[in-house]
Structures are given as C-alpha cells and as structure tokens.
Design an enzyme around this catalytic site. Structure first.
Site, PDB file in Angstrom:
ATOM      1  N   ASN A 197     -38.838  23.188 -75.149  1.00 29.86           N
ATOM      2  CA  ASN A 197     -39.700  22.125 -75.669  1.00 29.86           C
ATOM      3  C   ASN A 197     -40.505  21.591 -74.490  1.00 29.86           C
ATOM      4  O   ASN A 197     -39.975  20.848 -73.661  1.00 29.86           O
ATOM      5  CB  ASN A 197     -38.816  21.020 -76.282  1.00 29.86           C
ATOM      6  CG  ASN A 197     -39.624  19.812 -76.713  1.00 29.86           C
ATOM      7  OD1 ASN A 197     -40.852  19.861 -76.763  1.00 29.86           O
ATOM      8  ND2 ASN A 197     -38.924  18.719 -77.008  1.00 29.86           N
ATOM      9  N   LYS A 228     -43.013  19.582 -74.541  1.00 30.21           N
ATOM     10  CA  LYS A 228     -43.495  18.206 -74.742  1.00 30.21           C
ATOM     11  C   LYS A 228     -44.973  18.085 -74.338  1.00 30.21           C
ATOM     12  O   LYS A 228     -45.737  19.013 -74.545  1.00 30.21           O
ATOM     13  CB  LYS A 228     -42.600  17.214 -73.991  1.00 30.21           C
ATOM     14  CG  LYS A 228     -41.106  17.433 -74.306  1.00 30.21           C
ATOM     15  CD  LYS A 228     -40.219  16.355 -73.779  1.00 30.21           C
ATOM     16  CE  LYS A 228     -38.769  16.681 -74.137  1.00 30.21           C
ATOM     17  NZ  LYS A 228     -37.839  15.624 -73.805  1.00 30.21           N
ATOM     18  N   HIS A 283     -37.823  15.173 -83.667  1.00 32.01           N
ATOM     19  CA  HIS A 283     -37.347  14.953 -82.302  1.00 32.01           C
ATOM     20  C   HIS A 283     -37.243  13.450 -82.047  1.00 32.01           C
ATOM     21  O   HIS A 283     -38.053  12.669 -82.560  1.00 32.01           O
ATOM     22  CB  HIS A 283     -38.322  15.605 -81.302  1.00 32.01           C
ATOM     23  CG  HIS A 283     -37.793  15.601 -79.906  1.00 32.01           C
ATOM     24  ND1 HIS A 283     -37.851  14.486 -79.107  1.00 32.01           N
ATOM     25  CD2 HIS A 283     -37.173  16.565 -79.181  1.00 32.01           C
ATOM     26  CE1 HIS A 283     -37.284  14.775 -77.937  1.00 32.01           C
ATOM     27  NE2 HIS A 283     -36.871  16.028 -77.956  1.00 32.01           N
ATOM     28  N   GLU A 302     -38.124  11.643 -79.694  1.00 31.13           N
ATOM     29  CA  GLU A 302     -39.353  11.020 -79.179  1.00 31.13           C
ATOM     30  C   GLU A 302     -40.344  10.756 -80.315  1.00 31.13           C
ATOM     31  O   GLU A 302     -41.113   9.797 -80.269  1.00 31.13           O
ATOM     32  CB  GLU A 302     -39.959  11.903 -78.078  1.00 31.13           C
ATOM     33  CG  GLU A 302     -39.117  11.821 -76.806  1.00 31.13           C
ATOM     34  CD  GLU A 302     -39.169  13.052 -75.923  1.00 31.13           C
ATOM     35  OE1 GLU A 302     -40.089  13.870 -76.083  1.00 31.13           O
ATOM     36  OE2 GLU A 302     -38.273  13.200 -75.074  1.00 31.13           O
ATOM     37  N   SER A 334     -30.639  17.431 -71.236  1.00 29.32           N
ATOM     38  CA  SER A 334     -30.338  17.719 -69.829  1.00 29.32           C
ATOM     39  C   SER A 334     -29.622  19.057 -69.607  1.00 29.32           C
ATOM     40  O   SER A 334     -28.788  19.173 -68.703  1.00 29.32           O
ATOM     41  CB  SER A 334     -29.541  16.563 -69.203  1.00 29.32           C
ATOM     42  OG  SER A 334     -30.322  15.383 -69.217  1.00 29.32           O
TER      43      SER A 334
HETATM   44  P1  PGA Z   1     -34.287  17.542 -71.681  1.00 26.14           P
HETATM   45  O1  PGA Z   1     -35.018  17.394 -73.109  1.00 26.14           O
HETATM   46  O2  PGA Z   1     -33.766  18.957 -71.595  1.00 26.14           O
HETATM   47  O3  PGA Z   1     -35.367  17.253 -70.679  1.00 26.14           O
HETATM   48  O4  PGA Z   1     -33.191  16.544 -71.642  1.00 26.14           O
HETATM   49  C1  PGA Z   1     -34.486  17.994 -74.259  1.00 26.14           C
HETATM   50  C2  PGA Z   1     -35.352  17.659 -75.438  1.00 26.14           C
HETATM   51  O5  PGA Z   1     -35.926  16.572 -75.485  1.00 26.14           O
HETATM   52  O6  PGA Z   1     -35.490  18.481 -76.362  1.00 26.14           O
END
Ligand code: PGA
Length: 249
Positions: free
Chosen positions: A8, A10, A94, A96, A208
């Site tokens: 992803n 983003k 998601h 966000e 993460s």
């Molecule tokens: P991250 O994001 O691996 O940076 O924690 C995961 C995600 O938002 O899908």
C-alpha cells in the site's frame, strides 16, 4: 486469485519512483513466482507502473474506490474504472480512509458491493484503535466492523480481510504474533459462521510489517500474509519480505 502480500503505497510515488522501485525489487526478489503479490500505487500511476513492471504476474490494484459507479462525485474513481485499467483488487475501508475521510461501515459496505459487481477483489481493512485495544474491546470492534460491512452483501465470491490495528500502522509497534494469530482465527470464524456465502480467501496482517518481523508473523497458521505500507516503499525491503513469504509457503 489469492493475494498474500500487498503493498500500500498511500500518497507516495512518482514516475521516477516507479522506475527505481522496480529495479530494486527485481534485483532482490529471488523467485519467479509473482502470483500472490499485489501493489496498490496511487491510481494516477497505475498505467505507468504497469508499463514499468511488464507482464510479470504482479497484480496491480487501487487503494480506494467510490461507493457509486458513475455520476456527480467530483474527484472519485469507480470500481468499473479501475477494472478498465485491468486492476484486480482494491483496498476498502483502510483506517486512514475511516479517520481522514470519515468513511462509515455503511459506505464501506457499498464499496464492497461496487467491487463485487465489477469483479474486483475487495481487501476489507479492519482494526481497533489503541484505546479500544487497551479497554479489551478488540473483538467487539472487529466483529461490528465485519458485520456492518458485510450485512448487505448476499453473496460475495471472494474477499480478503486485512487486520490492521490502527495503533500499529506506521508506528513501528506490532502486536505479539500469537495475538494476531488468535484474532485472525476469530475473524475467519465470524465470517464463516455469520456469512457462509462469502468466500473469504485469506486474512492478512498489516501494521509495521518489515523484513525483520515478517517470518515470526508468516509462520503462524492463521496469518496468511501481509498488507505493507512504509516498508513496501523500498523495492529491496519489499522483495525481502516477499522472499520470506515464498520460503514459508
Ligand atoms: P505500515 O502501514 O506498514 O506503514 O504500518 C500499513 C498500512 O497502512 O496498510
């Protein structure tokens, strides 16, 4: 199609980024099996990125789709449009999107319908906040996110769920892998018992994930793969995560 590792990206990327990422990824990926890998760039770069990677078998998808198919929704992109660009999947709900764009479970349910109607594989993202986790409300939160998102879907051929604790996204913190495994089992049980006509293909973990913690997660029974944000922006790092997954399955 069953995806096990999804990037992803983003709100990141550029044409130059696509070129560099692909060079790094292909140099470090040690297999010729790209089938379970998906990349979700910003929609505007889908075509460019496809040209860069060629027909290697990596699936390309979207990070979001509109809950309507066409009409007066300025700035939106529909499931039929991404299908037109040969995208096979889209992230839906998601955290966000839920936080910054106020997406409700009702909207998410409509998006799932749009994906289903257009044969786009939905990756439904669910997860609890730090506060909900501390109050031991994780199961209840996930159960209602699943039930409300799926309740209007009579049938859904294929679905992937990504369990992403909000407090683990982009923070470097991850839950204990055994806890993730237990949560994934619960997610599978809820979908199977309440929505028997929904074909749940896999449950991925997100939050993460990197090449250091990937094997401790992937080695557990109910963790079928990962949705990766930050670490997926580095082609070499993402290839290393993909290599770990390939060794284990
Ligand atoms: P991250 O994001 O691996 O940076 O924690 C995961 C995600 O938002 O899908």
């Amino acid at each position: 199609m069953s995806l096990r590792l999804i990037a992803n990206w983003k709100l990141n990327g550029s044409k130059e980024f696509n070129d560099q990422w692909a060079q790094e990824f292909f140099k470090n990926f040690s297999s010729s099996n790209f089938k379970s890998i998906g990349i979700a760039p910003a929609c505007i770069y889908i075509d460019h990125f496809r040209k860069v990677i060629g027909e290697c078998g990596i699936e390309i998808g979207a990070q979001n789709i509109c809950d309507e198919d066409s009409g007066a929704r300025t700035g939106e992109i529909s499931a039929s449009m991404i299908k037109d660009l040969d995208c096979k999947f889209s992230l839906i709900g998601h955290s966000e999107r839920r936080i910054f764009f106020h997406e409700s479970n009702k909207t998410i349910s409509k998006k799932l319908n749009q994906a289903n109607n257009n044969s786009v594989m939905p990756i439904l993202c669910i997860g609890e906040t730090a506060d909900e986790n501390q109050k031991n409300n994780t199961y209840d939160v996930l159960e209602s996110q699943i039930s409300e998102a799926l309740q209007d879907l009579i049938e859904l051929n294929s679905l992937i769920i990504a369990y992403e604790p909000v407090w683990a996204i982009g923070t470097g913190k991850t839950p204990n892998p055994e806890e993730v495994n237990t949560v994934h089992k619960m997610i599978k049980d809820v979908v199977q018992s309440r929505f028997p006509k929904i074909g749940l293909k896999s449950v991925l973990y997100g939050g993460s994930v990197n090449s250091k913690n990937a094997s401790s997660l992937f080695s557990l029974e109910h963790i079928d793969g990962a949705l990766v944000g930050g670490a997926s922006l580095n082609g070499k790092e993402f290839a290393q995560i993909a290599n770990i997954l390939n060794e284990l399955y």
